[in-house]
Design an enzyme around this catalytic site. Sequence first.
Site, mmCIF file in Angstrom:
data_model
loop_
_atom_site.group_PDB
_atom_site.id
_atom_site.type_symbol
_atom_site.label_atom_id
_atom_site.label_comp_id
_atom_site.label_asym_id
_atom_site.label_seq_id
_atom_site.Cartn_x
_atom_site.Cartn_y
_atom_site.Cartn_z
ATOM 1 N N ARG A 100 -5.788 -1.232 2.347
ATOM 2 C CA ARG A 100 -6.772 -2.512 2.318
ATOM 3 C C ARG A 100 -6.170 -3.746 1.831
ATOM 4 O O ARG A 100 -5.792 -3.597 0.399
ATOM 5 C CB ARG A 100 -8.109 -2.318 2.103
ATOM 6 N N HIS A 147 -1.747 -4.747 10.604
ATOM 7 C CA HIS A 147 -2.758 -3.730 10.754
ATOM 8 C C HIS A 147 -2.743 -2.710 11.726
ATOM 9 O O HIS A 147 -3.619 -2.315 12.542
ATOM 10 C CB HIS A 147 -4.316 -4.177 10.642
HETATM 11 P P1 NDP Z 1 -8.917 9.806 1.900
HETATM 12 O O1 NDP Z 1 -10.493 9.669 1.535
HETATM 13 O O2 NDP Z 1 -8.618 11.173 2.382
HETATM 14 O O3 NDP Z 1 -8.131 9.827 0.453
HETATM 15 C C1 NDP Z 1 -8.471 8.775 -0.627
HETATM 16 C C2 NDP Z 1 -7.461 9.303 -1.794
HETATM 17 O O4 NDP Z 1 -7.721 7.795 -2.541
HETATM 18 C C3 NDP Z 1 -8.027 10.342 -2.605
HETATM 19 O O5 NDP Z 1 -6.867 11.092 -2.942
HETATM 20 C C4 NDP Z 1 -8.729 9.597 -3.499
HETATM 21 O O6 NDP Z 1 -8.943 10.511 -4.796
HETATM 22 C C5 NDP Z 1 -8.166 8.499 -3.883
HETATM 23 N N1 NDP Z 1 -8.929 7.406 -4.694
HETATM 24 C C6 NDP Z 1 -10.078 7.111 -4.340
HETATM 25 N N2 NDP Z 1 -10.451 6.209 -5.186
HETATM 26 C C7 NDP Z 1 -9.718 6.411 -6.246
HETATM 27 C C8 NDP Z 1 -9.801 5.730 -7.581
HETATM 28 N N3 NDP Z 1 -10.872 4.974 -8.341
HETATM 29 N N4 NDP Z 1 -8.721 6.259 -8.416
HETATM 30 C C9 NDP Z 1 -7.905 6.957 -7.930
HETATM 31 N N5 NDP Z 1 -7.623 7.484 -6.741
HETATM 32 C C10 NDP Z 1 -8.807 7.127 -6.010
HETATM 33 O O7 NDP Z 1 -8.516 8.392 2.629
HETATM 34 P P2 NDP Z 1 -7.333 8.639 3.830
HETATM 35 O O8 NDP Z 1 -6.169 9.135 3.120
HETATM 36 O O9 NDP Z 1 -7.906 9.101 5.001
HETATM 37 O O10 NDP Z 1 -7.250 6.901 3.902
HETATM 38 C C11 NDP Z 1 -7.113 6.190 3.071
HETATM 39 C C12 NDP Z 1 -7.165 4.856 3.369
HETATM 40 O O11 NDP Z 1 -6.413 4.255 4.249
HETATM 41 C C13 NDP Z 1 -8.515 4.410 4.290
HETATM 42 O O12 NDP Z 1 -9.415 4.389 3.333
HETATM 43 C C14 NDP Z 1 -8.137 3.192 4.765
HETATM 44 O O13 NDP Z 1 -8.541 1.952 4.223
HETATM 45 C C15 NDP Z 1 -6.675 3.159 4.778
HETATM 46 N N6 NDP Z 1 -6.412 3.097 6.229
HETATM 47 C C16 NDP Z 1 -5.557 2.134 6.903
HETATM 48 C C17 NDP Z 1 -4.920 2.255 8.081
HETATM 49 C C18 NDP Z 1 -4.167 1.130 8.668
HETATM 50 O O14 NDP Z 1 -3.740 0.976 9.747
HETATM 51 N N7 NDP Z 1 -3.455 0.129 7.831
HETATM 52 C C19 NDP Z 1 -5.322 3.331 9.170
HETATM 53 C C20 NDP Z 1 -6.195 4.300 8.403
HETATM 54 C C21 NDP Z 1 -6.457 4.140 7.126
HETATM 55 P P3 NDP Z 1 -9.618 12.030 -4.744
HETATM 56 O O15 NDP Z 1 -8.593 12.853 -3.989
HETATM 57 O O16 NDP Z 1 -9.311 12.442 -6.212
HETATM 58 O O17 NDP Z 1 -10.895 11.960 -4.245
HETATM 59 C C1 OXD Z 2 -8.732 2.750 9.590
HETATM 60 C C2 OXD Z 2 -7.941 1.577 9.818
HETATM 61 O O1 OXD Z 2 -9.393 2.704 8.504
HETATM 62 O O2 OXD Z 2 -7.705 1.330 11.265
HETATM 63 O O3 OXD Z 2 -8.834 3.760 10.355
HETATM 64 O O4 OXD Z 2 -7.763 0.774 9.051
#
Ligand code: NDP
Ligand code: OXD
Length: 306
Positions: A221, A269
């Site tokens: 993001r 994106h």
């Molecule tokens: P998950 O919820 O599976 O993973 C999130 C990870 O971030 C976890 O390892 C979590 O830690 C870590 N995290 C969250 N908060 C913190 C913090 N404060 N400090 C340290 N680590 C933190 O999400 P996904 O992997 O499925 O997706 C990640 C992001 O990718 C989505 O939220 C979205 O914004 C983005 N995205 C973008 C897309 C695009 O096309 N550009 C498409 C899809 C997603 P923990 O394991 O300890 O909980």
């Molecule tokens: C998602 C994205 O969060 O498309 O899936 O960014």
Amino acid sequence: MNLLFHSPDENLDDWRAALARWLPEARLHAWPTAVECDYALVWKPPAELFAAQSTLKAVFNLGAGVDALLAAGTVPASLPLVRLEDAGMARQMVEYALYALLHHYRGFDAYARQQARGEWRQHPGRRREDCRVGVLGLGVLGRAVAEAVCGLGFPVSAWSRAPKTVEGVRCHAGATGLDALLAESEVLIVLLPLTGDTRSLLDRARLARLPRGAYLVNLARGALLVEDDLLALLDEGHLGGAMLDVFATEPLPPEHRFWSHPLVTVTPHISALTLIEESAAQIADKLRRLERGEPITGVVERGRGY
Ligand code: NDP
Ligand code: OXD
């Protein structure tokens, strides 16, 4: 079973066809509708959608990130909010991350700039072992990227909220863990959710901890990053470049400096798009489990914001 559907993308017919394959017993109703539905499948829904529905049992977000939905505050707190988990996005993230990493590591950016000047100059060869990659976020997508990069022979560090173990990956957690990871990462790949804790995480002070010449890849993001701080560190020569798929304002405004900055690559994106067939299959499986009273994964913990 009645399903309410809303997406600003013009893909209703594709969703209808996929859900007919994976959940033939369900009927899909496009918003707006007078039908009271059992479940909502939404991407960027209007605020009035939830106010008009009183029989919903859960809400499925047609993407992985729920920051916008939580910020809008329109999904009733009593309803489970379920996000997509991988559903074909992990392999797309791996493809993008590897492209960005190799682009930097093999100097293709530098060679493109040389071509523009008509300059024939070879840079020294490198060893993968000497290019450490940091991955912020070790969830569904970050873990897939960390494992793929590690599998290619690059040293990998990764950061999560709770401590994690991933074979071959140097795992960090918490604030001190982040400082250590930044200091050692030549390439930084961002796959964190946008939450109250992560907004503006990558500001000038933290980006400056990266080694001189480091390369930033933001796939999560835009608001995780302070964009002006990144531009300043690129202009001052501390950072070597950035490949950015997400922005604080999307679409990226035409006047934004990222569009024309020589060290920045912009994509709109697209690093991991929602694949309708895989997503419909995942949602159908979870709907059936919910109907049987079984637990499901991917339910958002609202208190932590992801
Ligand atoms: P998950 O919820 O599976 O993973 C999130 C990870 O971030 C976890 O390892 C979590 O830690 C870590 N995290 C969250 N908060 C913190 C913090 N404060 N400090 C340290 N680590 C933190 O999400 P996904 O992997 O499925 O997706 C990640 C992001 O990718 C989505 O939220 C979205 O914004 C983005 N995205 C973008 C897309 C695009 O096309 N550009 C498409 C899809 C997603 P923990 O394991 O300890 O909980
Ligand atoms: C998602 C994205 O969060 O498309 O899936 O960014």
